[in-house]
Design an enzyme around this catalytic site. Structure first.
Site, short mmCIF file in Angstrom:
data_model
loop_
_atom_site.label_atom_id
_atom_site.label_comp_id
_atom_site.label_asym_id
_atom_site.label_seq_id
_atom_site.Cartn_x
_atom_site.Cartn_y
_atom_site.Cartn_z
N CYS A 115 -3.07 7.81 27.41
CA CYS A 115 -2.89 9.00 26.96
C CYS A 115 -1.43 8.98 26.58
O CYS A 115 -0.45 9.10 27.35
CB CYS A 115 -3.25 10.27 27.83
SG CYS A 115 -2.82 11.82 27.28
N ASN A 149 2.92 -3.18 24.20
CA ASN A 149 1.50 -4.34 22.84
C ASN A 149 0.79 -3.59 22.37
O ASN A 149 -0.51 -2.44 22.43
CB ASN A 149 1.29 -5.07 23.55
CG ASN A 149 0.15 -6.35 23.56
OD1 ASN A 149 1.01 -7.42 22.80
ND2 ASN A 149 -1.38 -6.88 23.13
N GLU A 150 1.38 -3.96 20.92
CA GLU A 150 -0.15 -3.62 19.58
C GLU A 150 -1.13 -1.83 20.10
O GLU A 150 -1.92 -2.05 20.16
CB GLU A 150 -1.64 -5.18 19.78
CG GLU A 150 -0.55 -6.15 19.75
CD GLU A 150 -2.16 -6.96 19.61
OE1 GLU A 150 -3.25 -6.58 19.71
OE2 GLU A 150 -2.04 -8.08 18.66
N CYS A 155 -6.29 9.56 21.62
CA CYS A 155 -6.61 10.31 23.10
C CYS A 155 -7.21 11.99 22.61
O CYS A 155 -6.44 12.54 21.85
CB CYS A 155 -5.67 10.05 24.17
SG CYS A 155 -6.29 11.17 25.68
N CYS A 157 -7.54 14.16 25.06
CA CYS A 157 -7.61 15.35 26.05
C CYS A 157 -6.96 17.00 25.52
O CYS A 157 -6.22 16.53 24.80
CB CYS A 157 -6.79 14.64 27.64
SG CYS A 157 -5.23 14.09 26.78
N CYS A 160 -3.44 16.00 25.01
CA CYS A 160 -3.22 15.91 23.35
C CYS A 160 -3.76 17.04 22.00
O CYS A 160 -3.26 17.39 20.77
CB CYS A 160 -4.04 14.51 23.25
SG CYS A 160 -3.55 12.91 24.16
N GLU A 316 2.79 -13.30 18.15
CA GLU A 316 1.77 -14.28 18.17
C GLU A 316 0.74 -14.39 17.17
O GLU A 316 1.22 -14.36 15.85
CB GLU A 316 0.34 -12.82 18.65
CG GLU A 316 0.91 -11.96 19.80
CD GLU A 316 0.06 -11.82 20.70
OE1 GLU A 316 -1.05 -11.55 19.98
OE2 GLU A 316 0.26 -10.60 21.16
#
Ligand code: GLA
Length: 679
Positions: A115, A149-150, A155, A157, A160, A316
């Site tokens: 979240c 990462n990425e 979310c 909830c 949110c 990457e």
């Protein structure tokens, strides 16, 4: 800000998977050195290894890796571990787990499923980041921060939802304004209390276009806010260490490839010190030529370059196959060098792989890696990685070189959201980004550099702006485009331009006044064609097929260049041009194919002298991209075909790798590359 002279070469390294086998870690260092690897990304997913139980830290192994990497002259990009939190945290603080759009709280699992609002998760990530910054901030190997990462996902909830309502209150102040902005009298959707306002969700509201648009803006804001919360301690404790987060591309499952559309990267990019992204095009697929794949990959690289108009990093990529698709093809011999060099050609200052050593188990165990399961320096993939490492070192002088494109392809994340959401017309044929790529392809094919620009950019740097499907009208953008044209620029736009406002409500009164002046037309209606239907236009005494959408327009001051040849709009304008100030605009009222676009753009390319002046005769399969530094031009020649290609250049040049003179006739073998320079 800390930086290096060399291109960064290396990638994600997960030594925590091998701590019980020190001989493996020793071998990793040897194989890294042998292949000229100089950078590793650590800690992306090792939170459970550094804090296996709450408050119990184990940094000994990470300390040693840091020192070992430094010993071999390497750099560390240190990730903050929030992409994958430890089990104990999800168990003890369930609020950190994401709630999906059906209202179901997820259990621990996978990654990036947290979240963004959770005060606990924000506090925990800040805490671990602070500890990492204090511990490694002064380590000489630390080069850069890689936050999480990425980033992606959303979310639903209660926390949110509260944030969503607050975000809306800040934007609209009153419920009346919100009801009006989202046009909620339709289907009796009016709110009478803020507590009724929920996020779009499949059990409730999915049809309110304005709500969808705001939700997407909100998700970008929440993600950036979470990123900022993570970045703040890093900035305070290590002000000289640049911060990035790895952006992504998408579309492979549909045979497409472009930056993800879920987050507005044009805004997110302002928060990072350097743009980085993860590049995984579907090389050698069965639905297009290698050159077609290269074009989409080129477009995506150019998008990421254009976000800051500065060199970016490939965070990457894979030296062989990926893992995530239905079909994951190995890169053929030569392809890794070719595709990696394409990254550099378009402005990357790195080639980083996922991953240095292939995992032995779990979900990505067959994903390509520099060091394979055989641990051998003799296997084909490793050999090619090493060969490319050598190459990168010998072209190191190019690092930091920039580009000066004269063509801007206009892309607005928000407009694209609204365009894809709109009802009516043809739904599967919307294809906004694919249409941009069709236009981009005309230039890519001729080795003419482009940037992918947005409304915040300085338009005066460009001679030509290609802005098809400017669906959402933003006054600031229209004013800037008008100034650009008045000052001598050429602007192209198309059907579906000027349809909705920033709330995704239709602009009333027909084509907006400022756009009427700009294009010298008024728009009437849009006819949708089924996939097998085609219309026709006549342009330069030739017939061209139209598809998907025929917009009916009326020319006011514009000159008609082509008319429709069929249907109830036969004989009405389909392509027009309009003079304004010292510049000119073109409006394509219908979707036209590659054959038309080539014919249409050629005189514009000639008039603006956009032609690549190094290449005598461009070839579709061979790409030439140019970077510049200290008055030197570096040209990257890349053969995206299995056939030998003869490339003719207008001047002799110098081979950057060995300093030899290169004549005006260059032969590139299958997947061949050559990097040359000229003063
Ligand atoms: C992404 C992730 C990596 C890895 C690769 C595999 O880019 O960031 O952790 O899963 O995909 O392709």
């Amino acid at each position: 800000m800390k930086t290096t002279d060399k291109f960064l070469y290396g990638g994600d390294y997960n030594p925590e998977q091998w701590l019980d086998q020190p001989e493996v870690l020793k071998q990793d260092l040897e194989l890294m050195q042998k292949s000229k690897i100089n950078t590793v990304t650590l800690d992306t997913f090792s939170w459970a290894s550094i804090e296996p139980r709450e408050g119990e830290y184990h940094f000994e192994w990470l300390d040693k890796i840091f020192d070992d990497i430094y010993q071999i002259g390497g750099h560390v990009i240190l990730a903050t571990p929030s992409g994958g939190r430890p089990q104990w945290m999800s168990q003890k603080y369930p609020e950190v787990n994401q709630v999906d759009e059906y209202g179901r709280r997820h259990k621990h699992g996978f990654r990036q499923n947290h979240c963004y609002s959770s005060p606990v998760y924000r506090q925990k990530t800040r805490q671990i980041n602070t500890i990492l910054a204090k511990r490694y901030g002064k380590h000489p190997a630390l080069l850069m921060w890689h936050v999480s990462n990425e980033f992606g996902g959303q979310c639903f909830c209660d926390l949110c939802q509260d944030n969503w309502r607050q975000w809306l209150q800040k934007k609209y102040h009153t419920l009346d304004n919100l009801n009006q902005a989202w046009y909620l009298k339709v289907w009796s959707g009016l709110y009478s209390d803020w507590s009724q306002v929920l996020p779009p969700n499949p059990l409730g509201e999915t049809k309110v276009h304005g709500m969808d648009l705001d939700w997407k803006r909100f998700v970008t804001d929440m993600t950036m806010d979470f990123y900022e919360n993570e970045a703040q301690p890093l900035r305070e404790i290590t002000p000289n260490i640049p911060i990035t987060t790895n952006f992504m591309a998408e579309g492979l499952d549909k045979g497409d490839y472009y930056p993800i559309t879920g987050l507005d990267y044009s805004r997110f990019a302002k928060k990072v010190d350097i743009v980085s992204w993860d590049s995984y095009p579907a090389w050698h697929n069965d639905y297009e030529t290698l050159a077609d794949t290269a074009m989409k990959s080129a477009y995506t690289h150019d998008c990421f370059y254009s976000l800051k108009h500065q060199p970016f990093l490939i965070m990457e990529s894979t030296p062989s196959c990926i893992n995530s698709q239905q079909y994951n093809k190995a890169k053929k011999p030569g392809m890794n060098i070719l595709s990696s060099l394409q990254q550099i050609a378009h402005g990357s200052d790195s080639t980083l792989y996922f991953q240095i050593r292939q995992a032995q188990g779990n979900s990505e165990k067959f994903h390509g890696g520099v060091i394979g399961h055989d641990s051998s320096s003799q296997n084909r993939v490793y050999q090619e990685v090493a060969q490319y490492g050598q190459k990168l070192n010998s072209i190191a002088e190019i690092k930091g070189a920039v580009k000066h494109p004269k063509v801007g392809i206009f892309y607005d994340w928000e407009s694209n959201w609204a365009f894809n959401r709109g009802g009516a017309f043809g739904r599967p044929t919307r294809l906004g980004i694919q249409t941009l790529q069709k236009h981009y392809s005309v230039f890519w094919e001729q080795d003419i550099a482009c940037e992918i620009i947005n409304g915040d950019d300085d338009f005066s740097k460009y001679d030509l702006i290609v802005a098809p499907i400017l669906y959402m009208v933003k006054d600031k953008t229209v004013d800037k485009l008008t100034k650009f044209v008045e000052a001598g620029g050429i602007l192209i736009s198309s059907y579906f331009t000027g349809m909705v406002d920033e709330y995704d409500r239709v602009v009333l009164g027909g084509f907006p006044t400022k756009l009427r002046t700009l294009f010298g037309i008024n728009t009437k209606e849009i006819d949708t064609l089924y996939p097998k239907q085609h219309g026709h236009i006549e342009f330069n005494q030739k017939f061209y097929e139209t598809k998907d959408y025929n917009q009916v327009i009326e020319a006011t001051t514009a000159k008609v260049l082509a008319e429709y040849r069929d249907d109830f709009y036969q004989g009405t304008p389909a392509v027009v041009s309009n003079n304004l100030g010292s510049g000119k605009t073109y409006y394509l009222a219908t979707r036209l194919g590659d054959d038309f676009l080539k014919e249409f753009y050629q005189p514009i390319i000639d008039k603006l002298h956009l032609t690549n002046d190094f290449i005598t005769k461009p070839i579709y399969e061979v790409s030439c991209q140019t970077r510049e530094k200290n008055g030197v031009k570096y040209h990257f020649l890349m053969n995206f075909s299995e056939e030998e290609q003869e490339v003719l250049t207008n001047r002799e040049s110098i081979n950057v790798e060995d300093g030899s003179i290169v004549g005006k006739r260059i032969i590139l073998g299958k997947y061949g590359t050559l990097v040359v320079k000229e003063k």
